[in-house]
Design a protein around this motif. Structure first.
Motif, short mmCIF file in Angstrom:
data_model
loop_
_atom_site.label_atom_id
_atom_site.label_comp_id
_atom_site.label_asym_id
_atom_site.label_seq_id
_atom_site.Cartn_x
_atom_site.Cartn_y
_atom_site.Cartn_z
N VAL A 91 50.71 47.82 39.01
CA VAL A 91 49.58 48.79 39.14
C VAL A 91 50.48 50.28 38.72
CG1 VAL A 91 48.25 50.18 40.58
CG2 VAL A 91 48.12 47.64 40.77
N ASP A 94 50.79 50.00 35.08
CA ASP A 94 49.80 49.61 34.20
C ASP A 94 50.22 48.40 33.33
OD1 ASP A 94 47.84 51.02 35.50
OD2 ASP A 94 47.69 52.74 33.84
N VAL B 195 47.34 59.48 34.03
CA VAL B 195 46.02 58.77 34.32
C VAL B 195 46.26 57.41 34.29
CG1 VAL B 195 43.60 58.35 33.78
CG2 VAL B 195 44.47 60.92 33.67
N ARG B 196 46.02 56.58 35.28
CA ARG B 196 46.18 55.11 35.35
C ARG B 196 44.73 54.30 34.80
NH1 ARG B 196 50.63 55.82 34.30
NH2 ARG B 196 50.89 53.85 34.45
N ARG B 197 45.26 53.04 34.75
CA ARG B 197 44.04 52.09 34.14
C ARG B 197 43.14 52.11 35.33
NH1 ARG B 197 44.66 48.49 29.41
NH2 ARG B 197 42.90 47.64 30.24
N ASP B 199 41.40 49.20 35.89
CA ASP B 199 41.59 47.90 36.01
C ASP B 199 42.60 47.02 36.35
OD1 ASP B 199 42.21 48.32 33.47
OD2 ASP B 199 41.02 46.86 32.58
N SER B 200 43.78 47.70 36.63
CA SER B 200 44.98 47.22 36.86
C SER B 200 44.97 46.43 38.13
CB SER B 200 46.09 48.19 37.06
OG SER B 200 46.71 48.59 35.71
N ALA B 201 44.72 47.01 39.28
CA ALA B 201 44.72 46.14 40.47
C ALA B 201 44.01 44.76 40.68
CB ALA B 201 44.23 47.41 41.90
N ASP B 628 49.12 56.52 27.80
CA ASP B 628 49.71 55.58 28.40
C ASP B 628 48.98 54.28 27.46
OD1 ASP B 628 52.09 54.53 29.68
OD2 ASP B 628 50.57 53.33 30.83
#
Lengths: 154, 728
Positions: A91, A94, B195-197, B199-201, B628
């Motif tokens: 996470v 990513d 800013v993270r995705r 849907d990663s988790a 990213d």
């Protein structure tokens, strides 16, 4: 016939032929869909689960071969400290794109870090060679494993 | 294109919640909002009175990032944090959710998800913000300009309340025609590398649901027994042995005779029964050619005069300039058929509701295709067909066939049942590699003339291969004067200022079904352009980078942007300063509106084994909404481009595909590329593509690095492993 399985810390009974690949028992009978079908010939690693803590390809592991071994799937790997560290790293960085292969990637990576807590890039490339990712997230898989190693060392 | 559709069903559902604010832009771009079925709206953001904000994402998520990206646009304009907003995939409704570049089609492709959504989603978010502020202003008896909306709270005039409090009132307001969008200097989320995705988790813990993970009560699995020889027709089958498989239900010849559907209680039973089915095939009209013949046909077309003069240039003048040149550099190239092979094998599930509605569960890349096809097959109006878009386990173009091939197969399998049980059609990897649609094979033949000073004086470029777009609904948009732009894109429209350049095209006969494959025509044109530029530079005794810069100096915007990424990539790669035992190659290319330069650094030689040590990439895709994710798309695009040219091809023998599974179509593996460094150019230009543009320069940069290694080998036919290059 009813076959007993030790799965994710529970005893489960499944109605299936002993020659059924574990993959299809997990997915179709138990609806543990985190384990993925990618090739059916142990060539892509998307179906990787643990048998007594060792990564195996569930598409080529038959129910009759499982016996009393403990099966662990992606759905329960967060209970393992290495699994939890990898999920955290995944996470943070990513790692995923489409995500379809990532259960298998993480299950294999748990096996790697269990054997080798500080793998080099070459160690990772060697151990993870059987897990294909068509999105080519490999760079981040490598970084994710090294990040998880750091988390575990801390 | 006029589509028979209605938004009634969707709006009815959307308006069912009493206080829901839906805001979007209408088909002509005007802002529209509403809370009832009477308003012509096009909702991209849904806000509930409990404060839940949901971005309605019109593009499918195959990993390229629109779920995160489009949601970011809504959050940005609404002043929300990313953890205050969620997303849902839009239903199939081309009237509301068409791709603005696809002429009435709802779909994802051509790296357009962000480019066609950027203003649309920002406008929707900004309009929602103004309406909420207006509603609060009315409630508090103040002017809206005195109020702010930040992180879900409306404040001002001594008051403060969560935005959800004003949803009901805002839903009664008329949407502003031109809401004020944030100035880029005010962006907090757009362009933010942290800013993270979203849907990663769920993709790391097994929770993510792909289409193949759909399990409906009482569903059957369907698999299709297919012929070895392409195009053979099923005439009969014997399932005596298949009946021994527990869970086997029955089999039936498809209405189009393309195969035999095997129905079973579960996937494993379907696979086993299919293997045991004895099918009689009529091969009288089946394909008999081998890929050698297809290649020979393409090479012959390159030696003949081209059918189309793409740019209507004076081809005789080009020829004359090359005849008179001090030296001529020439090469012929061949690119084989390629499969897409997304990780998740193709599949979808169909059910019929008690009301007779058909629901398709699918990782739907181009929902309008199956939607229209299903209306025909089921003889239902569009609103009686619902498409639920699931996460897709990759695509690379494969899930967007103009024929809706696998969805139609599933529909045919379903109509042959009594429809009481849902049917999930599952493809095996063998189905995927053998029965699929392919990147067509293409050939190029190029002659470049150089004068005594090493300047290009003529460029004669012939292209031959099978058109992708002819005969599809996209033909009117892409084919002009008989020329399929996707066959020549990236070559005939090169931004290089090349004098006396001519481009000829000849379509070759249909060999297989063909399909866009990540970066489409650029997959071969970039290779040829960039290898030829390298060969010309070498013949001129020039540095490949400096040589290219000469042809990027006319001052056009495209040339400036190409030159910028070329400078950045070479600077970051240490161009010209490769460590001992290493060789470098570069390529720069424009595709899908974006500009990408890549430098590949290798060790070893084609004889001893080439190892790709490092790829350095610079990309200018306008405003990178999520830098990213742009980097990730470059990393993935590079891997996809390099993996296939290293070792993959689809071949036919007597009309049958020779490859079966990954061992015959070996994917890129983790050890194949040592390191990838991506540098994203800061830009104020409108966003352009990211999913595909990383792919085209990767293979030619590798080829140029191999040519720069000690042996000087020029690889002009793919895959490289079968054409003189071993990889370490």
């Amino acid at each position: 016939m009813a076959i007993q399985l030790k799965l994710n810390g529970e005893n489960r009974s499944v109605e299936a032929d002993p020659g059924t690949p574990l993959l299809w028992v997990l997915r179709d009978e138990l609806q543990l869909t985190g384990t993925k079908f990618g090739c059916g010939v142990a060539s892509c690693g998307a179906c990787t689960v643990h048998m007594d803590g060792v990564p195996v390809r569930s598409c080529q592991t038959y129910l009759e071969d499982v016996g009393t071994a403990e099966i662990t799937t992606i759905e329960a790997i967060s209970e393992d400290r290495i699994g939890a560290a990898l999920q955290q790293a995944w996470v943070e960085l990513d790692v995923v794109q489409c995500g379809y292969c990532q259960s298998g990637q993480i299950m294999s990576a748990v096996g790697l870090l269990a054997d080798n807590p500080k793998p080099s890039a070459q160690d990772i490339d060697d151990y993870m060679a059987g897990n294909a990712c068509r999105c080519a997230t490999y760079q981040r898989i490598r970084a994710g494993i090294q990040r998880a190693a750091e988390i575990l060392e801390a | 294109m006029t589509l028979d559709t209605t938004r009634r069903g969707f709006l009815k559902g959307a308006a069912a919640g009493a206080a829901v604010l839906l805001v979007g832009t209408g088909p002509k771009g005007a802002v529209a909002a509403g809370h009832s079925a009477s308003t012509n709206l096009n909702p991209f953001v849904k806000i509930s009175s409990d404060g839940t904000v949901t971005a309605i994402v019109k593009h499918f998520e195959k990993g390229q990032g629109p779920a995160t990206g489009l949601t970011t646009l809504i959050a940005e304009e609404l002043g929300l944090r990313m953890d205050q907003v969620t997303y849902a995939f839009a239903p199939s409704n081309p009237e509301l959710y068409s791709n603005l570049f696809f002429g009435g089609f709802q779909g994802t492709g051509g790296s357009t998800a962000m480019a066609n959504s950027f203003m649309q989603y920002r406008t929707a978010g900004a309009a929602a913000r103004e309406m909420l502020l207006q509603a609060a202003a009315q409630a508090w008896g103040v002017d809206a300009s005195a109020l702010t909306l930040e992180e879900g709270v409306i404040k001002g005039a001594g008051q403060s309340a969560p935005l959800g409090d004003f949803v009901a009132a805002a839903a009664q307001l008329t949407a502003p025609e031109a809401p004020r969008l944030k100035d880029p200097s005010e962006f907090r989320l757009i362009g933010n590398p942290d800013v993270r995705r979203l849907d990663s988790a769920i993709k790391g813990n097994g929770e993510a649901k792909f289409a193949i993970d759909v399990f409906l009560p009482d569903q059957m699995i369907a698999m299709i027994a297919r012929p070895e020889q392409r195009g053979a027709l099923a005439t009969a089958f014997d399932d005596a042995e298949a009946k021994s498989v527990k869970g086997y239900i029955r089999a039936a010849i498809m209405p189009n005779k393309a195969g035999v559907v095997v129905y079973a209680e579960n996937t494993w039973a379907a696979m086993q029964a299919r293997d045991l089915l004895d099918v009689t095939w009529d091969v009288s009209a089946a394909e008999t050619r081998s890929s050698d013949q297809i290649e020979a046909e393409i090479r012959a077309a390159l030696d003949a005069e081209p059918v189309y003069n793409v740019n209507k240039t004076d081809m005789a003048a080009t020829k004359g300039a090359i005849e008179a040149a001090a030296q001529v550099v020439e090469e012929t190239f061949y690119f084989p058929l390629l499969a897409h092979a997304p990780m998740e094998p193709l599949n979808c599930t169909i059910e019929q509701t008690a009301e007779g509605k058909i629901i398709l569960h699918d990782g739907a890349q181009m929902p309008t295709g199956p939607h229209m096809a299903f209306a025909q097959i089921f003889q239902l109006p569009m609103e009686m067909i619902e498409i639920r878009t699931m996460l897709a386990g990759g695509s690379f173009g494969r899930r967007a066939t103009p024929t809706a091939d696998y969805q139609v197969e599933a529909a045919l399998a379903f109509v042959m049942t009594d429809r009481s049980r849902p049917v999930k059609l599952v493809w095996s990897r063998e189905d995927d590699l053998r029965s699929g649609y392919y990147r067509p094979a293409f050939g190029h033949k190029v002659r470049v003339g150089l004068d005594a000073e090493g300047q290009i004086v003529g460029w004669d470029h012939r292209i031959a291969g099978q058109s992708i777009m002819k005969g599809t609904p996209f033909e009117p948009m892409v084919v002009r004067d008989g020329i399929d732009h996707s066959s020549v894109e990236g070559a005939a429209d090169t931004p290089y200022a090349i004098p006396a350049a001519s481009f000829g095209l000849t379509d070759t006969a249909k060999a297989t079904e063909t399909l866009w494959w990540r970066a489409v025509g650029h997959t071969h044109t970039a290779y040829v352009m960039e290898v030829m530029m390298d060969m010309a530079a070498k013949a001129a005794g020039r540095d490949p980078m400096a040589f290219r810069m000469d042809y990027l100096s006319d001052g056009t915007a495209d040339q400036q942007r190409l030159a910028q990424v070329l400078k950045l990539a070479t600077e970051k790669a240490g161009w010209g300063n490769a460590p001992e035992g290493r060789a470098q190659g570069l390529a720069v290319h424009k595709s899908f509106g974006s500009f990408v330069a890549e430098v590949v650094e290798i060790s070893g030689t084609p004889e001893t084994g080439v190892r790709i040590e490092k790829v350095t990439c610079a990309v200018d895709c306008g405003i990178a909404v999520n830098p990213d994710i742009v980097k990730a798309q470059m990393e993935g695009g590079i891997g996809y481009g390099i993996g296939h040219v290293m070792r993959d091809q689809i071949t036919l023998t007597d009309g049958a595909v020779d490859q079966y599974n990954f061992p015959d179509y070996e994917p890129l593996r983790i050890g194949d590329i040592g390191q990838i460094d991506v540098h994203v150019v800061a830009s104020a230009e409108a966003p352009t593509g990211a999913g595909e543009p990383g792919t085209p320069p990767a293979a030619p940069a590798l080829a140029n690095a191999i040519a720069a290694s000690t042996t000087g080998l020029r690889v002009s036919a793919m895959p490289m492993e079968l054409n003189g290059v071993s990889f370490a």
